[in-house]
Write a protein that holds these residues in place. Structure first.
Motif, short mmCIF file in Angstrom:
data_model
loop_
_atom_site.label_atom_id
_atom_site.label_comp_id
_atom_site.label_asym_id
_atom_site.label_seq_id
_atom_site.Cartn_x
_atom_site.Cartn_y
_atom_site.Cartn_z
N GLU A 36 -37.39 -6.62 -7.95
CA GLU A 36 -37.72 -7.96 -8.40
C GLU A 36 -36.93 -9.04 -7.66
OE1 GLU A 36 -34.72 -6.12 -11.27
OE2 GLU A 36 -36.58 -5.55 -10.28
N SER A 37 -35.68 -8.76 -7.32
CA SER A 37 -34.88 -9.75 -6.60
C SER A 37 -35.39 -9.92 -5.17
CB SER A 37 -33.40 -9.34 -6.58
OG SER A 37 -33.22 -8.08 -5.97
N ILE A 38 -35.87 -8.83 -4.57
CA ILE A 38 -36.43 -8.93 -3.22
C ILE A 38 -37.69 -9.78 -3.25
CG2 ILE A 38 -37.47 -7.61 -1.34
CD1 ILE A 38 -35.67 -5.26 -2.19
N ILE A 39 -38.55 -9.54 -4.24
CA ILE A 39 -39.79 -10.31 -4.36
C ILE A 39 -39.48 -11.77 -4.61
CG2 ILE A 39 -41.86 -10.63 -5.78
CD1 ILE A 39 -41.93 -7.62 -6.20
N TYR A 40 -38.46 -12.04 -5.41
CA TYR A 40 -38.08 -13.44 -5.69
C TYR A 40 -37.69 -14.17 -4.40
CZ TYR A 40 -35.09 -17.35 -6.94
OH TYR A 40 -34.51 -18.59 -7.01
N VAL A 41 -36.86 -13.52 -3.59
CA VAL A 41 -36.40 -14.16 -2.35
C VAL A 41 -37.57 -14.39 -1.40
CG1 VAL A 41 -34.99 -13.82 -0.30
CG2 VAL A 41 -34.06 -13.23 -2.54
N VAL A 42 -38.44 -13.39 -1.28
CA VAL A 42 -39.59 -13.53 -0.38
C VAL A 42 -40.52 -14.64 -0.87
CG1 VAL A 42 -41.66 -12.39 0.50
CG2 VAL A 42 -39.50 -11.13 0.39
N ALA A 43 -40.78 -14.70 -2.18
CA ALA A 43 -41.65 -15.74 -2.74
C ALA A 43 -41.03 -17.12 -2.54
CB ALA A 43 -41.91 -15.49 -4.22
N ALA A 44 -39.71 -17.23 -2.72
CA ALA A 44 -39.04 -18.52 -2.52
C ALA A 44 -39.12 -18.96 -1.07
CB ALA A 44 -37.58 -18.41 -2.96
N VAL A 62 -37.00 -10.10 -13.04
CA VAL A 62 -38.46 -10.12 -13.03
C VAL A 62 -38.97 -11.50 -13.42
CG1 VAL A 62 -40.49 -9.33 -14.29
CG2 VAL A 62 -38.94 -7.68 -13.29
N ASP A 63 -38.34 -12.11 -14.42
CA ASP A 63 -38.80 -13.43 -14.84
C ASP A 63 -38.64 -14.46 -13.73
OD1 ASP A 63 -36.01 -13.07 -15.27
OD2 ASP A 63 -35.96 -14.97 -16.33
N LEU A 64 -37.51 -14.38 -13.01
CA LEU A 64 -37.33 -15.29 -11.88
C LEU A 64 -38.37 -15.03 -10.79
CD1 LEU A 64 -33.50 -15.70 -11.19
CD2 LEU A 64 -35.16 -17.49 -11.71
N ALA A 65 -38.63 -13.74 -10.55
CA ALA A 65 -39.60 -13.39 -9.52
C ALA A 65 -41.00 -13.89 -9.88
CB ALA A 65 -39.61 -11.87 -9.30
N LEU A 66 -41.42 -13.64 -11.13
CA LEU A 66 -42.74 -14.10 -11.56
C LEU A 66 -42.81 -15.63 -11.58
CD1 LEU A 66 -43.69 -11.62 -14.42
CD2 LEU A 66 -44.82 -11.89 -12.21
N VAL A 102 -44.50 -17.21 -18.62
CA VAL A 102 -43.56 -17.81 -17.67
C VAL A 102 -44.22 -18.95 -16.90
CG1 VAL A 102 -42.28 -17.38 -15.54
CG2 VAL A 102 -42.11 -15.77 -17.44
N THR A 103 -45.46 -18.71 -16.43
CA THR A 103 -46.17 -19.73 -15.65
C THR A 103 -46.32 -21.03 -16.42
OG1 THR A 103 -47.41 -18.06 -14.42
CG2 THR A 103 -48.34 -20.27 -14.49
N SER A 104 -46.73 -20.92 -17.68
CA SER A 104 -46.95 -22.12 -18.49
C SER A 104 -45.65 -22.86 -18.76
CB SER A 104 -47.62 -21.72 -19.81
OG SER A 104 -48.88 -21.13 -19.58
N PHE A 105 -44.57 -22.11 -19.01
CA PHE A 105 -43.31 -22.76 -19.31
C PHE A 105 -42.67 -23.37 -18.07
CE2 PHE A 105 -39.05 -22.97 -21.44
CZ PHE A 105 -39.48 -23.65 -22.57
N VAL A 106 -42.90 -22.74 -16.91
CA VAL A 106 -42.39 -23.29 -15.65
C VAL A 106 -42.98 -24.67 -15.40
CG1 VAL A 106 -42.59 -23.08 -13.14
CG2 VAL A 106 -41.76 -21.16 -14.47
N GLN A 107 -44.25 -24.85 -15.75
CA GLN A 107 -44.90 -26.15 -15.54
C GLN A 107 -44.19 -27.26 -16.32
OE1 GLN A 107 -47.58 -26.36 -13.45
NE2 GLN A 107 -47.49 -24.17 -13.10
N ILE A 108 -43.55 -26.89 -17.44
CA ILE A 108 -42.91 -27.87 -18.30
C ILE A 108 -41.42 -28.04 -17.99
CG2 ILE A 108 -42.24 -28.36 -20.70
CD1 ILE A 108 -44.82 -27.02 -21.58
#
Length: 274
Positions: free
Chosen positions: A92-100, A36-40, A186-192
């Motif tokens: 969540e893994s499906i959503i991650y792949v689609v988002a990527a 889920v964290d990877l997907a988000l 997650v969003t804020s930490f991804v930026q960093i």
């Protein structure tokens, strides 16, 4: 040491910010939704990619952050209201792949596409600014206060979902609150730090804690120690070993891998003794 002067704010980010990520990691691992964290994170990255495609520049314009938050909240709603209960459906893994894949499509005609995708995945921790760190600390403090005030409800949903159902608690509503605050973190930490490092901070400390103890509080403490050691070790190695020119993010991820191996060995030794 120069790491405490030249790289002060990256160091502050690695000491202060992961505390909340480790807490969320306990929930993620216990719920069995480790992707889920990877997907988000990837959904947030998709928002940044859309902003880049519109001509914005991450780190300089506000649009990438705004769109990443909007996409993250939409992703949180998606997980909360459509999450499958069947353990064999890896939503969540499906959503991650689609988002990527969507992020790649969005940036396929952008001159900055390849570089933007690389930065979203591995980040550039050493370039983090004082303003970014302080802003993120403020957001994390607000989210931490929310979870502190509602900790009994969130812990029940994670560790005793059936009990929550019997009490008539609205699972989907509280799931949305959980995923929304989790997504903002997650969003804020991804930026960093980038997607890979976010995944490491969320999953590895929680898994190490689960291997070494069954008590929630002790898992959290162990997770914080693992996150601190891996973060500090990775930063110092990447800064001090200049001849190797090691990128900071991947170095920290490898340190997390080493910590996980050590925790697994400790768990195995304890199993043999018993």
């Amino acid at each position: 040491m120069e790491v405490f002067t030249l790289w002060l704010w990256p160091l502050v980010a690695l000491i202060v910010l992961p505390g909340l990520l480790v807490y969320f990691g306990l929930h993620v691992v216990q719920r069995g939704i480790i992707f889920v964290d990877l997907a988000l994170a990837q959904i947030a990255a998709l928002g940044v990619c859309v902003a880049v495609a519109l001509g914005a520049h991450p780190g300089h314009d506000v649009l990438p952050y705004v769109l990443s938050v909007v996409f993250t909240l939409l992703g949180a709603a998606l997980f909360a209201w459509t999450r499958f209960r069947h353990p064999r459906v890896p939503q969540e893994s499906i959503i991650y792949v689609v988002a990527a894949a969507a992020a790649t499509l969005v940036l396929s005609h952008s001159a900055e596409g390849d570089e933007a995708i690389k930065n979203l995945l591995v980040g550039n921790l050493l370039l983090v600014s004082k303003a970014e760190v302080l802003r993120t600390i403020g957001l994390f403090a607000a989210i931490a206060l929310i979870h502190l005030a509602l900790r009994k409800r969130f812990l029940m949903l994670t560790f005793d979902e059936e009990g929550a159902r019997h009490r008539g608690i609205s699972i989907r509503t509280w799931d949305f609150i959980f995923y929304a605050t989790f997504g903002l973190t997650v969003t804020s930490f991804v930026q960093i730090t980038g997607v890979y490092l976010v995944f490491s901070y969320l999953i590895v400390p929680a898994v190490c804690g689960a291997l070494l103890t069954g008590r929630i509080r002790n898992r959290l403490i162990i997770g914080w120690v693992v996150a601190l050691i891996a973060g500090m070790a990775g930063l110092i190695l990447s800064v001090k070993l200049e001849t190797l020119d090691l990128p900071t993010g991947p170095t920290i991820v490898c340190c997390f891998g080493l910590m996980l191996i050590l925790a697994a060995i400790a768990w195995r030794l304890r199993q043999v003794r018993t």
